[in-house]
Design a protein around this motif. Structure first.
Motif, PDB file in Angstrom:
ATOM      1  N   VAL A   1      -0.422  -2.270  11.023  1.00  0.00           N
ATOM      2  CA  VAL A   1      -0.323  -3.431  10.121  1.00  0.00           C
ATOM      3  C   VAL A   1       0.518  -3.113   8.882  1.00  0.00           C
ATOM      4  CG1 VAL A   1      -2.423  -4.636  10.834  1.00  0.00           C
ATOM      5  CG2 VAL A   1      -2.566  -2.892   9.050  1.00  0.00           C
ATOM      6  N   TYR A   2       0.833  -1.821   8.700  1.00  0.00           N
ATOM      7  CA  TYR A   2       1.672  -1.442   7.547  1.00  0.00           C
ATOM      8  C   TYR A   2       3.146  -1.304   7.938  1.00  0.00           C
ATOM      9  CZ  TYR A   2      -2.864  -0.493   5.574  1.00  0.00           C
ATOM     10  OH  TYR A   2      -4.152  -0.644   5.145  1.00  0.00           O
ATOM     11  N   SER A   3       3.535  -1.816   9.127  1.00  0.00           N
ATOM     12  CA  SER A   3       4.900  -1.606   9.633  1.00  0.00           C
ATOM     13  C   SER A   3       5.974  -1.993   8.612  1.00  0.00           C
ATOM     14  CB  SER A   3       5.114  -2.378  10.931  1.00  0.00           C
ATOM     15  OG  SER A   3       4.346  -1.795  11.956  1.00  0.00           O
ATOM     16  N   ALA A   4       5.829  -3.136   7.975  1.00  0.00           N
ATOM     17  CA  ALA A   4       6.850  -3.562   7.000  1.00  0.00           C
ATOM     18  C   ALA A   4       6.783  -2.682   5.751  1.00  0.00           C
ATOM     19  CB  ALA A   4       6.656  -5.026   6.634  1.00  0.00           C
ATOM     20  N   ARG A   5       5.577  -2.271   5.383  1.00  0.00           N
ATOM     21  CA  ARG A   5       5.382  -1.505   4.128  1.00  0.00           C
ATOM     22  C   ARG A   5       5.514  -0.001   4.321  1.00  0.00           C
ATOM     23  NH1 ARG A   5      -0.345  -4.342   3.227  1.00  0.00           N
ATOM     24  NH2 ARG A   5       0.005  -4.833   5.414  1.00  0.00           N
ATOM     25  N   TYR A   6       5.631   0.489   5.560  1.00  0.00           N
ATOM     26  CA  TYR A   6       5.655   1.930   5.844  1.00  0.00           C
ATOM     27  C   TYR A   6       6.758   2.626   5.040  1.00  0.00           C
ATOM     28  CZ  TYR A   6       6.001   6.258   8.615  1.00  0.00           C
ATOM     29  OH  TYR A   6       6.033   7.575   9.017  1.00  0.00           O
TER      30      TYR A   6
END
Ligand code: IMP
Length: 199
Positions: free
Chosen positions: A84-89
């Motif tokens: 769920v952190y793909s964009a924020r990784y």
């Protein structure tokens, strides 16, 4: 005619959903078309939770059936990171060339099917009676050893799909759309809404 709102500000997603929902007896409109400007905190632990948070927030503002999606890359060896952190990784503004290289480096020494990964998309529908419907679509693959392909976006150059012998970044956009996690989840949701509508 009743309307369905799709809780996104992304025009690409709107075009895809309008195409998939063609023939559905209700008009699908974006948040912008509905005049809604909401900043929603996506603090769920799963794709489904995030999609439900967004869909419910907009349904409560409008009283209309609302759809929302959440998607990302899950790598099994990394306990499903970035998930769920793909964009924020590694930070929202970090180039994907760095994010992708970091993930490849973190799999150093990991071989074959232990590199399994997938794109996941969850779609939620929040209905005015309080009911919530969810669907999930995936593209299964393994993490490649280097970035490949100039199409797509994000993590596309590192998800190698054995069935097609290439990464999703090497697929022509029209080919990727046919098997996309979002398309699968959207078509499943269309069928659930048809059933709901004909009750
Ligand atoms: P969102 O659901 O639009 O917030 O997307 C979450 C993030 O998941 C994107 O910013 C990408 O990092 C990643 N992602 C989701 N779908 C794809 C895909 O089809 N290709 C590459 N990356 C994706």
């Amino acid at each position: 005619m009743d309307k369905i709102i799709f809780a996104t500000s992304n025009q690409g997603k709107m075009d895809e959903i309008k195409m998939i929902m063609e023939g559905f007896p209700m008009e699908i409109i974006s948040m912008k078309e509905a005049g809604i400007y909401a900043l929603i905190d996506e603090n769920g632990k799963t794709f489904e939770e995030n999609a439900i948070i967004k869909a419910k927030a907009v349904m409560e503002l409008t009283g209309c059936i609302t759809l929302a999606d959440d998607s990302g890359l899950e790598i099994d060896y990394l306990d499903k990171e970035p998930g769920v952190y793909s964009a924020r990784y590694l930070g929202e503004d970090t180039p994907y060339s760095i994010k992708n290289k970091t993930l490849i480096d973190r799999l150093n020494g990991v071989e074959g099917s232990d590199r399994s990964a997938r794109f996941v998309c969850a779609i939620a529908a929040a209905l005015p009676n309080g009911e919530v419907l969810t669907t999930r679509g995936t593209i299964e693959g393994i993490i490649g050893y280097e970035e490949k392909g100039k199409f797509g976006f994000g993590y596309d150059p590192i998800l190698y799909v054995p069935e097609y012998g290439m990464t999703t970044g090497e697929m022509l956009p029209e080919d990727k759309n046919k098997i996309s996690h979002r398309g699968i989840a959207l078509r499943m949701m269309r069928d659930k809404l048809f059933d709901y509508n004909s009750k």
